[in-house]
Design an enzyme around this catalytic site. Structure first.
Site, short mmCIF file in Angstrom:
data_model
loop_
_atom_site.label_atom_id
_atom_site.label_comp_id
_atom_site.label_asym_id
_atom_site.label_seq_id
_atom_site.Cartn_x
_atom_site.Cartn_y
_atom_site.Cartn_z
CB CYS A 99 30.99 -50.79 87.07
SG CYS A 99 30.07 -49.32 87.51
CG HIS A 198 27.83 -52.67 83.71
ND1 HIS A 198 28.21 -53.59 84.66
CD2 HIS A 198 27.80 -51.47 84.33
CE1 HIS A 198 28.39 -52.96 85.81
NE2 HIS A 198 28.15 -51.69 85.65
N1 GLN Z 1 28.13 -48.58 93.18
C1 GLN Z 1 29.05 -48.01 92.20
C2 GLN Z 1 28.54 -46.71 91.55
O1 GLN Z 1 27.37 -46.43 91.60
C3 GLN Z 1 29.29 -49.05 91.09
C4 GLN Z 1 28.03 -49.32 90.29
C5 GLN Z 1 28.20 -50.48 89.33
O2 GLN Z 1 28.99 -51.39 89.50
N2 GLN Z 1 27.37 -50.49 88.25
O3 GLN Z 1 29.35 -45.99 90.96
#
Ligand code: GLN
Length: 247
Positions: A99, A198
């Protein structure tokens, strides 16, 4: 290679105090335990801000996800380590980025507020913040694993688009993936893998964990190493359960 050689992998966990949400630490545990269960030693090194990365030292690099705020701090630090990380990637080191960490391996991430975050450009991809947050379980049909499904949990507003030379890790079956439009999920370049999944990812996808371990061992010891089979009944039950759940 002498069969008595004790196999060992060095794993660099990049910026664990900043990018490590939604169970991403579980990926480090999965890699370490799946090595140790096979009598392969696995040493984990936490790489924090200010640490100079030696690209010849590590066999696997892992970076988790995080909110935009943490990404700003990590983006600055990764620019200082850009050449070291690019050299490692070009030398076929294994990398797994989740992510927010995935977004920073690309060319840039343009968040809703504030400056564009420069990525290190290992992945030929770019990310722009979307208006909708994608949250939920995702099932992907991979193009390199057997069994081929990969499951995980997404929570991002970033929309990632892949460009030439960077291929997806698979096709979205359920969920949104990279951008909710082109049915791609994640990205791969050489032995570098980025994904929005995740969950954490590897404990529920043992075939993916073993694929990464094998890639790293084969590269380090310059031969085809077969991994002993493990009893993955619990992992496979978790995998199956995730394919049936939206949240
Ligand atoms: N901040 C980034 C987004 O919202 C990554 C989010 C994350 O790592 N879950 O896309």
């Amino acid at each position: 290679m002498n069969l008595q050689t004790k196999l060992k992998l060095n794993i660099a966990h990049l910026y664990p105090e900043l990018l490590n949400i939604y169970g991403d630490m579980g990926n480090i545990y999965a890699l370490k335990k799946r090595c140790e269960w096979r009598n392969i030693s696995a040493e984990v090194y936490n790489i924090n801000q200010g640490t100079d990365i030696n690209p010849d030292l590590f066999d696997i690099y892992f970076i988790g996800g995080g909110q935009d705020k943490q990404q700003i701090d990590v983006a600055k630090e990764m620019q200082k380590q850009k050449e070291n990380l690019k050299q490692a990637a070009e030398n076929n080191a294994v990398m797994l980025a989740i992510c927010g960490g995935y977004q920073l391996l690309g060319k840039y991430y343009l968040p809703h507020k504030g400056e564009k975050l420069e990525g290190i450009g290992i992945l030929n991809a770019y990310t722009i913040a979307g208006n909708k947050r994608f949250i939920g379980n995702v099932t992907v049909k991979s193009n390199f694993l057997s069994p081929e499904t990969i499951v995980g949990f997404e929570n991002h507003s970033g929309l990632t688009y892949l460009e030439e030379g960077t291929t997806p890790i698979g096709k979205v079956i359920t969920g949104n993936g990279n951008n909710g439009k082109d049915l791609t999920e994640g990205a791969r370049y050489k032995n570098v893998f980025g994904t929005y999944l995740h969950g954490s990812l590897l404990p529920k996808n043992p075939q993916f964990a073993d694929y990464l371990i094998k890639l790293a061992l084969n590269k380090k010891y310059n031969c085809e190493i077969e991994l002993d089979k493990l009893d993955d009944s619990i992992e496979n039950t978790a995998h199956k359960e995730a394919t049936t759940r939206k949240y």
